[in-house]
Design a protein around this motif. Sequence first.
Motif, PDB file in Angstrom:
ATOM      1  N   LYS A  99     -67.130 -35.486  34.710  1.00 35.72           N
ATOM      2  CA  LYS A  99     -66.531 -36.168  34.159  1.00 35.72           C
ATOM      3  C   LYS A  99     -65.336 -35.553  34.937  1.00 35.72           C
ATOM      4  O   LYS A  99     -64.534 -34.266  35.289  1.00 35.72           O
ATOM      5  N   ARG A 100     -64.211 -36.174  34.795  1.00 35.08           N
ATOM      6  CA  ARG A 100     -62.454 -36.020  35.278  1.00 35.08           C
ATOM      7  C   ARG A 100     -61.435 -35.217  34.476  1.00 35.08           C
ATOM      8  O   ARG A 100     -61.590 -34.768  35.485  1.00 35.08           O
ATOM      9  N   GLU A 101     -62.531 -35.026  33.202  1.00 31.88           N
ATOM     10  CA  GLU A 101     -61.506 -34.238  32.071  1.00 31.88           C
ATOM     11  C   GLU A 101     -62.059 -32.708  32.829  1.00 31.88           C
ATOM     12  O   GLU A 101     -61.318 -32.165  32.255  1.00 31.88           O
ATOM     13  N   ASP A 102     -63.746 -32.520  33.898  1.00 32.37           N
ATOM     14  CA  ASP A 102     -63.958 -31.694  33.912  1.00 32.37           C
ATOM     15  C   ASP A 102     -63.826 -30.360  34.719  1.00 32.37           C
ATOM     16  O   ASP A 102     -63.504 -29.810  35.183  1.00 32.37           O
ATOM     17  N   VAL A 103     -62.736 -32.172  35.687  1.00 32.11           N
ATOM     18  CA  VAL A 103     -61.972 -31.421  37.576  1.00 32.11           C
ATOM     19  C   VAL A 103     -60.646 -31.376  36.773  1.00 32.11           C
ATOM     20  O   VAL A 103     -59.589 -30.864  37.937  1.00 32.11           O
ATOM     21  N   VAL A 104     -60.104 -32.086  35.984  1.00 37.97           N
ATOM     22  CA  VAL A 104     -58.821 -32.192  36.033  1.00 37.97           C
ATOM     23  C   VAL A 104     -58.204 -31.284  35.558  1.00 37.97           C
ATOM     24  O   VAL A 104     -58.107 -30.249  34.535  1.00 37.97           O
ATOM     25  N   GLY A 105     -56.955 -30.273  36.388  1.00 38.47           N
ATOM     26  CA  GLY A 105     -55.817 -29.453  36.353  1.00 38.47           C
ATOM     27  C   GLY A 105     -57.139 -28.755  37.773  1.00 38.47           C
ATOM     28  O   GLY A 105     -55.933 -27.082  37.376  1.00 38.47           O
ATOM     29  N   LYS A 106     -58.227 -28.636  37.777  1.00 36.98           N
ATOM     30  CA  LYS A 106     -58.535 -27.458  38.772  1.00 36.98           C
ATOM     31  C   LYS A 106     -58.714 -27.523  40.130  1.00 36.98           C
ATOM     32  O   LYS A 106     -58.340 -28.268  40.543  1.00 36.98           O
ATOM     33  N   ASN A 107     -58.375 -26.350  41.114  1.00 36.66           N
ATOM     34  CA  ASN A 107     -58.236 -26.461  42.673  1.00 36.66           C
ATOM     35  C   ASN A 107     -59.735 -27.085  42.628  1.00 36.66           C
ATOM     36  O   ASN A 107     -60.479 -26.447  41.886  1.00 36.66           O
ATOM     37  N   ILE A 108     -59.821 -27.842  43.838  1.00 38.26           N
ATOM     38  CA  ILE A 108     -60.602 -27.427  44.694  1.00 38.26           C
ATOM     39  C   ILE A 108     -62.080 -26.619  44.791  1.00 38.26           C
ATOM     40  O   ILE A 108     -62.454 -27.088  44.477  1.00 38.26           O
ATOM     41  N   THR A 109     -61.569 -25.604  45.253  1.00 41.07           N
ATOM     42  CA  THR A 109     -62.214 -24.437  45.095  1.00 41.07           C
ATOM     43  C   THR A 109     -62.767 -24.162  44.256  1.00 41.07           C
ATOM     44  O   THR A 109     -63.978 -23.081  44.789  1.00 41.07           O
ATOM     45  N   ASP A 110     -62.255 -24.689  42.894  1.00 42.75           N
ATOM     46  CA  ASP A 110     -62.431 -23.951  41.929  1.00 42.75           C
ATOM     47  C   ASP A 110     -64.409 -24.547  42.214  1.00 42.75           C
ATOM     48  O   ASP A 110     -65.250 -24.544  41.240  1.00 42.75           O
ATOM     49  N   ILE A 111     -64.326 -26.376  42.398  1.00 41.59           N
ATOM     50  CA  ILE A 111     -65.630 -26.937  42.544  1.00 41.59           C
ATOM     51  C   ILE A 111     -66.418 -27.212  43.319  1.00 41.59           C
ATOM     52  O   ILE A 111     -66.976 -26.825  42.633  1.00 41.59           O
ATOM     53  N   VAL A 112     -65.954 -26.486  44.734  1.00 44.01           N
ATOM     54  CA  VAL A 112     -66.464 -26.319  45.735  1.00 44.01           C
ATOM     55  C   VAL A 112     -66.612 -24.996  45.796  1.00 44.01           C
ATOM     56  O   VAL A 112     -64.912 -25.766  47.381  1.00 44.01           O
ATOM     57  N   PRO A 113     -66.896 -23.939  45.308  1.00 46.49           N
ATOM     58  CA  PRO A 113     -66.345 -22.543  46.328  1.00 46.49           C
ATOM     59  C   PRO A 113     -66.575 -22.495  47.518  1.00 46.49           C
ATOM     60  O   PRO A 113     -66.035 -21.745  48.572  1.00 46.49           O
ATOM     61  N   ASP A 114     -67.917 -22.992  47.976  1.00 46.96           N
ATOM     62  CA  ASP A 114     -68.323 -22.649  49.763  1.00 46.96           C
ATOM     63  C   ASP A 114     -67.235 -23.392  50.691  1.00 46.96           C
ATOM     64  O   ASP A 114     -67.182 -22.850  51.684  1.00 46.96           O
ATOM     65  N   ILE A 115     -66.204 -24.213  50.277  1.00 45.21           N
ATOM     66  CA  ILE A 115     -64.521 -24.727  50.782  1.00 45.21           C
ATOM     67  C   ILE A 115     -63.992 -23.698  51.527  1.00 45.21           C
ATOM     68  O   ILE A 115     -63.737 -23.264  52.308  1.00 45.21           O
ATOM     69  N   LYS A 116     -63.728 -22.660  50.489  1.00 38.34           N
ATOM     70  CA  LYS A 116     -63.048 -21.339  50.586  1.00 38.34           C
ATOM     71  C   LYS A 116     -63.749 -20.576  51.283  1.00 38.34           C
ATOM     72  O   LYS A 116     -63.201 -19.868  52.284  1.00 38.34           O
ATOM     73  N   GLU A 117     -64.373 -19.896  50.552  1.00 34.34           N
ATOM     74  CA  GLU A 117     -65.528 -19.159  51.385  1.00 34.34           C
ATOM     75  C   GLU A 117     -65.608 -18.993  53.339  1.00 34.34           C
ATOM     76  O   GLU A 117     -66.228 -18.563  53.972  1.00 34.34           O
ATOM     77  N   SER A 118     -65.698 -20.603  53.880  1.00 36.74           N
ATOM     78  CA  SER A 118     -66.110 -20.826  55.509  1.00 36.74           C
ATOM     79  C   SER A 118     -64.749 -20.960  56.026  1.00 36.74           C
ATOM     80  O   SER A 118     -64.383 -21.304  57.267  1.00 36.74           O
ATOM     81  N   GLY A 119     -63.457 -21.340  55.074  1.00 34.50           N
ATOM     82  CA  GLY A 119     -62.106 -20.836  55.229  1.00 34.50           C
ATOM     83  C   GLY A 119     -62.103 -21.968  55.799  1.00 34.50           C
ATOM     84  O   GLY A 119     -60.811 -22.311  56.459  1.00 34.50           O
ATOM     85  N   ARG A 120     -62.208 -22.905  55.364  1.00 30.27           N
ATOM     86  CA  ARG A 120     -62.127 -24.588  55.744  1.00 30.27           C
ATOM     87  C   ARG A 120     -61.078 -24.907  54.647  1.00 30.27           C
ATOM     88  O   ARG A 120     -60.071 -25.630  54.816  1.00 30.27           O
TER      89      ARG A 120
END
Length: 230
Positions: free
Chosen positions: A1-22
């Motif tokens: 739901k949108r309320e589950d992600v509003v206010g959060k950083n994309i790295t909180d939702i998709v952690p592997d994007i940060k782990e990969s350096g992307r």
Amino acid sequence: KREDVVGKNITDIVPDIKESGRYEQHIGVIKTGQPFEIDDFVSHPIFGNLHFILKSFKVSDGLGVIASDITDLRQAEKALKESEDKFRTLFEFAPDGYYLTDINGNFIDGNKAAEDIIGYKREELIGKNYFELNLLPPEYLSKAAMMLKINMEGKGTEAIEYILNRKDGQQVTVEIRTFPVKIKEKDVVLGIARDISDRKKLESQLHQAQKMESLGTLAGGIAHDFNNIL
């Protein structure tokens, strides 16, 4: 739901994007004002293994992102690759000569058994047309054209006997069957060639032995009749 992600950083939702350096790469490109695209990364485990293409771009008050779900596409590509890998293994190690041509008769590939039959390396034939090579004696060209026509109609052919000219100048007798197949959305022809030279030689020897046996029987009968006359 949108309320589950509003206010959060994309790295909180998709952690592997940060782990990969992307993530850092993503932000760096966005700051230049250029659109950015990420292809094929897996979401957070709670959402399952989902694949997306993300296209990012600047808007007046922040960042816009378009996410396209390509999970089905990636799964289909994986299944296709596995299928192609199996085909490649069967193709390469088949005991008979396997070869691929396009619908015009141009060689695309061949296996080791095919190389052994004709004495050519596959690299010597790939891209060349078998109607223009000296592989087939002239009297067999019409047979080859007929088989190709059948394949173009989407049908396979029965085994047809051919004489092939080897690279070393010798000739070999083969049975060839052909089938229309599709590889990477391209219509091609799979040919299976079986060397029957030894079989033909044995058949000839057997036929000769039968002839000699018949002559012996006939000669014995004539001798018997001649003795009776005497």
